[in-house]
Design a protein around this motif. Structure first.
Motif, short mmCIF file in Angstrom:
data_model
loop_
_atom_site.label_atom_id
_atom_site.label_comp_id
_atom_site.label_asym_id
_atom_site.label_seq_id
_atom_site.Cartn_x
_atom_site.Cartn_y
_atom_site.Cartn_z
N ALA A 155 52.99 -16.64 135.31
CA ALA A 155 53.82 -16.20 134.20
C ALA A 155 53.05 -15.20 133.34
N TYR A 156 53.76 -14.19 132.89
CA TYR A 156 53.17 -13.21 131.98
C TYR A 156 54.15 -12.97 130.84
N GLN A 157 53.69 -13.13 129.63
CA GLN A 157 54.54 -12.87 128.46
C GLN A 157 53.93 -11.74 127.64
N TYR A 158 54.79 -10.95 127.04
CA TYR A 158 54.28 -9.83 126.25
C TYR A 158 55.04 -9.71 124.94
N PHE A 159 54.37 -9.11 123.99
CA PHE A 159 54.95 -8.79 122.69
C PHE A 159 54.53 -7.36 122.34
N THR A 160 55.49 -6.53 122.00
CA THR A 160 55.20 -5.15 121.60
C THR A 160 55.92 -4.84 120.30
N ARG A 161 55.20 -4.27 119.35
CA ARG A 161 55.81 -3.81 118.09
C ARG A 161 55.59 -2.31 117.97
N ILE A 162 56.66 -1.58 117.74
CA ILE A 162 56.62 -0.12 117.72
C ILE A 162 57.23 0.41 116.43
N LYS A 163 56.58 1.40 115.86
CA LYS A 163 57.12 2.12 114.71
C LYS A 163 57.80 3.38 115.21
N VAL A 164 59.08 3.54 114.89
CA VAL A 164 59.86 4.69 115.31
C VAL A 164 59.89 5.71 114.16
N LEU A 165 59.36 6.89 114.42
CA LEU A 165 59.29 7.90 113.37
C LEU A 165 60.36 8.98 113.50
N LYS A 166 60.69 9.32 114.74
CA LYS A 166 61.63 10.42 114.97
C LYS A 166 62.78 9.98 115.88
N LYS A 167 63.90 10.64 115.73
CA LYS A 167 65.08 10.36 116.54
C LYS A 167 64.80 10.55 118.03
N SER A 168 63.88 11.45 118.33
CA SER A 168 63.57 11.75 119.74
C SER A 168 62.98 10.56 120.48
N GLU B 170 65.40 6.40 112.28
CA GLU B 170 64.08 6.90 111.91
C GLU B 170 63.48 6.00 110.84
N GLY B 171 62.26 5.52 111.09
CA GLY B 171 61.59 4.63 110.16
C GLY B 171 61.64 3.16 110.58
N SER B 172 62.48 2.85 111.57
CA SER B 172 62.60 1.45 112.02
C SER B 172 61.31 0.96 112.65
#
Length: 200
Positions: free
Chosen positions: A104-117, A186-188
């Motif tokens: 089993a492999y579990q992951y957690f990723t947190r990302i800051k979205v700056l641009k609509k692209s 943007e900013g999420s």
């Protein structure tokens, strides 16, 4: 595996290591083979303890703060359109109810979205392998997601709805699981969590 079993493994391994050291230091007869055998057994016990200990829930991650949501750029790269705030993975081997072993492999990723692209970062696609009989070798579990926004002087949290996790056939060797986190702008800040299990 319960914590008391893990402690027992570690204690036994340490005891064996001490015995091996004492034999090597004070015994008068050839002890090389015995010494290395004891070291090998102790190493195996420690490995079993570490594997068992790896089978845990994801740790508690820091809460998203207002200042994180208000950031307009990435301090280390002003041209970045998104950046990873946290990326954590944890894997283990365990025995299933049928007596076989699974990974089993579990992951957690947190990302800051700056641009609509970079809104596509809100979409995650997993490919799960299956054998020649079309039986799944890999499965996905505990799919979760969150979108954080700063609205009306407060933090809002949108949870991924389980009905928005889509599963289907990709080709003869893989199935596909995909989901898109809601209300990303943007900013999420977005969290993506899932566990992949390999085994029959």
């Amino acid at each position: 595996m319960k914590m008391n079993s893990i402690i027992q493994y570690i204690s036994l391994a340490i005891s064996l290591l001490i015995v091996g050291i004492l034999i090597s230091k004070y015994s008068n007869y050839p002890t090389g083979t015995l010494y290395y055998l004891i070291l090998t057994i102790a190493s195996l016990l420690l490995s079993m303890a570490l594997i068992a200990n790896a089978q845990q829930e994801l740790p508690k991650f820091p809460d998203v703060k207002v200042e994180d949501l208000l950031k307009k750029d990435y301090a280390k790269d002003s041209s970045a359109e998104a950046y990873i705030m946290m990326n954590y993975g944890n894997g283990w081997v365990y025995k299933n109810s049928e007596g076989g072993y699974e990974i089993a492999y579990q992951y957690f990723t947190r990302i800051k979205v700056l641009k609509k692209s970079t809104f596509e970062r809100a979409t995650k696609t997993l490919f799960l392998y299956k054998d020649d009989t079309q039986q799944n070798i890999e499965t996905v579990e505990n799919v979760k997601g969150r979108t954080y926004n700063f609205i009306n002087d407060g933090i809002t949290i949108e949870e991924l709805d389980p009905k928005d996790v889509f599963k289907g056939k990709y080709d003869k060797s893989y199935d596909k699981v995909s989901f898109t986190l809601p209300k990303v702008k943007e900013g999420s800040i977005i969290d993506k969590i899932a566990s992949i299990v390999t085994g029959k």
